[in-house]
Scaffold this active site. Structure first.
Site, PDB file in Angstrom:
ATOM      1  NE  ARG A  98      -5.732 -12.208   9.042  1.00 29.16           N
ATOM      2  CZ  ARG A  98      -4.849 -11.108   8.968  1.00 29.16           C
ATOM      3  NH1 ARG A  98      -4.598 -11.090   7.809  1.00 29.16           N
ATOM      4  NH2 ARG A  98      -4.726 -10.220   9.963  1.00 29.16           N
TER       5      ARG A  98
ATOM      6  CG  ASP B 179      -1.959   0.933   1.433  1.00 27.40           C
ATOM      7  OD1 ASP B 179      -2.242   1.706   0.429  1.00 27.40           O
ATOM      8  OD2 ASP B 179      -2.517   1.001   2.452  1.00 27.40           O
TER       9      ASP B 179
HETATM   10  P1  IMP Z   1       1.824  -0.553   3.696  1.00 30.67           P
HETATM   11  O1  IMP Z   1       2.934  -0.680   4.878  1.00 30.67           O
HETATM   12  O2  IMP Z   1       1.245   0.703   3.786  1.00 30.67           O
HETATM   13  O3  IMP Z   1       2.680  -0.940   2.379  1.00 30.67           O
HETATM   14  O4  IMP Z   1       0.906  -1.772   4.114  1.00 30.67           O
HETATM   15  C1  IMP Z   1       0.962  -3.020   3.692  1.00 30.67           C
HETATM   16  C2  IMP Z   1       0.006  -3.861   4.920  1.00 30.67           C
HETATM   17  O5  IMP Z   1      -1.073  -3.135   5.293  1.00 30.67           O
HETATM   18  C3  IMP Z   1      -0.423  -4.964   4.080  1.00 30.67           C
HETATM   19  O6  IMP Z   1       0.468  -6.123   4.288  1.00 30.67           O
HETATM   20  C4  IMP Z   1      -1.754  -5.276   4.889  1.00 30.67           C
HETATM   21  O7  IMP Z   1      -1.501  -6.091   5.998  1.00 30.67           O
HETATM   22  C5  IMP Z   1      -2.127  -4.124   5.227  1.00 30.67           C
HETATM   23  N1  IMP Z   1      -3.216  -3.434   3.908  1.00 30.67           N
HETATM   24  C6  IMP Z   1      -2.968  -2.565   3.213  1.00 30.67           C
HETATM   25  N2  IMP Z   1      -4.082  -2.435   2.256  1.00 30.67           N
HETATM   26  C7  IMP Z   1      -4.981  -3.258   2.802  1.00 30.67           C
HETATM   27  C8  IMP Z   1      -6.343  -3.417   2.455  1.00 30.67           C
HETATM   28  O8  IMP Z   1      -6.851  -3.018   1.509  1.00 30.67           O
HETATM   29  N3  IMP Z   1      -7.059  -4.576   3.033  1.00 30.67           N
HETATM   30  C9  IMP Z   1      -6.370  -5.193   4.119  1.00 30.67           C
HETATM   31  N4  IMP Z   1      -5.184  -4.968   4.665  1.00 30.67           N
HETATM   32  C10 IMP Z   1      -4.554  -3.841   3.847  1.00 30.67           C
END
Ligand code: IMP
Ligand code: MG
Length: 183
Positions: free
Chosen positions: A173, A111
């Site tokens: 999940r 994300d």
């Molecule tokens: P980042 O560190 O912002 O890249 O977020 C990554 C983590 O956030 C992922 O491994 C997921 O566990 C969680 N995440 C991000 N987007 C979503 C979503 O749309 N649904 C559920 N979990 C998400």
């Protein structure tokens, strides 16, 4: 397969069907099989599953990979409800003995990229030989980090999704297909 599901207080609608997800995993697995064909029992790849979200993706990948590898896991978290907190917590640290290894990070979704950047830093401290990112999903419009994402199975818009390992406050999940938050 249901058109709509409810988890806690929110409703989600069908977004990506399981067959489509599995096809995308087939393609990624073929690329990995070709790129890691020179792994040996003495020098296996390390498949690093990021708990909990990546368990289903990691299992589906494992079934398709045909080079010597070891499965390891770590756990980082940054989401609360449907939003990122912007802070990456290490719940289960990296395993020992990664020095000199070729690591494939297996993520459910990238994300903001905060998780991947944190993991890459930790892997560097462990003196791995090489670290590549393999993610089932990428929110392309949100990701703004420099880490190269070597293997991306599918790109998704900036929407909150659940299923195939992804959760909303720990529920969802175990759903085979991916659902998106219904506004
Ligand atoms: P980042 O560190 O912002 O890249 O977020 C990554 C983590 O956030 C992922 O491994 C997921 O566990 C969680 N995440 C991000 N987007 C979503 C979503 O749309 N649904 C559920 N979990 C998400
Ligand atoms: Mg995750």
């Amino acid at each position: 397969m249901l058109e709509r599901i409810t988890l806690h207080d929110k409703t989600f609608r069908l977004f990506i069907k399981n067959e489509e997800i599995e096809k995308a995993i087939d393609t990624i697995a073929e690329r990995l099989n070709s790129d890691y064909a020179n792994c040996t029992d003495e020098d296996p790849a390390i498949l690093l599953c990021t708990l909990n979200g990546a368990v289903i993706f990691a299992a589906e990948l494992l079934k398709r990979l045909n080079f010597p590898l070891m499965l390891k896991a770590c756990k980082l978290s940054s989401y609360a409800g449907t939003c990122t907190t912007g802070i990456v917590k290490t719940d289960v640290p990296l395993p020992q003995h990664l020095e000199g290894r070729r690591v494939i990070i297996v993520e459910d979704i990238v994300d903001t990229g905060g998780t991947i950047v944190t993991l890459m830093e930790q892997l560097r401290e462990h003196k791995v030989k090489d670290a590549k990112v393999c993610t089932l999903l990428l929110k392309k419009d949100v990701y703004d980090k420099d880490v190269i994402l070597d293997y991306v199975a599918m790109e998704v818009p900036n929407l909150f999704i659940v299923g195939f390992g992804l959760d909303y406050n720990e529920l969802g999940r175990n759903i085979k297909d991916i659902y998106v938050l219904d506004k």
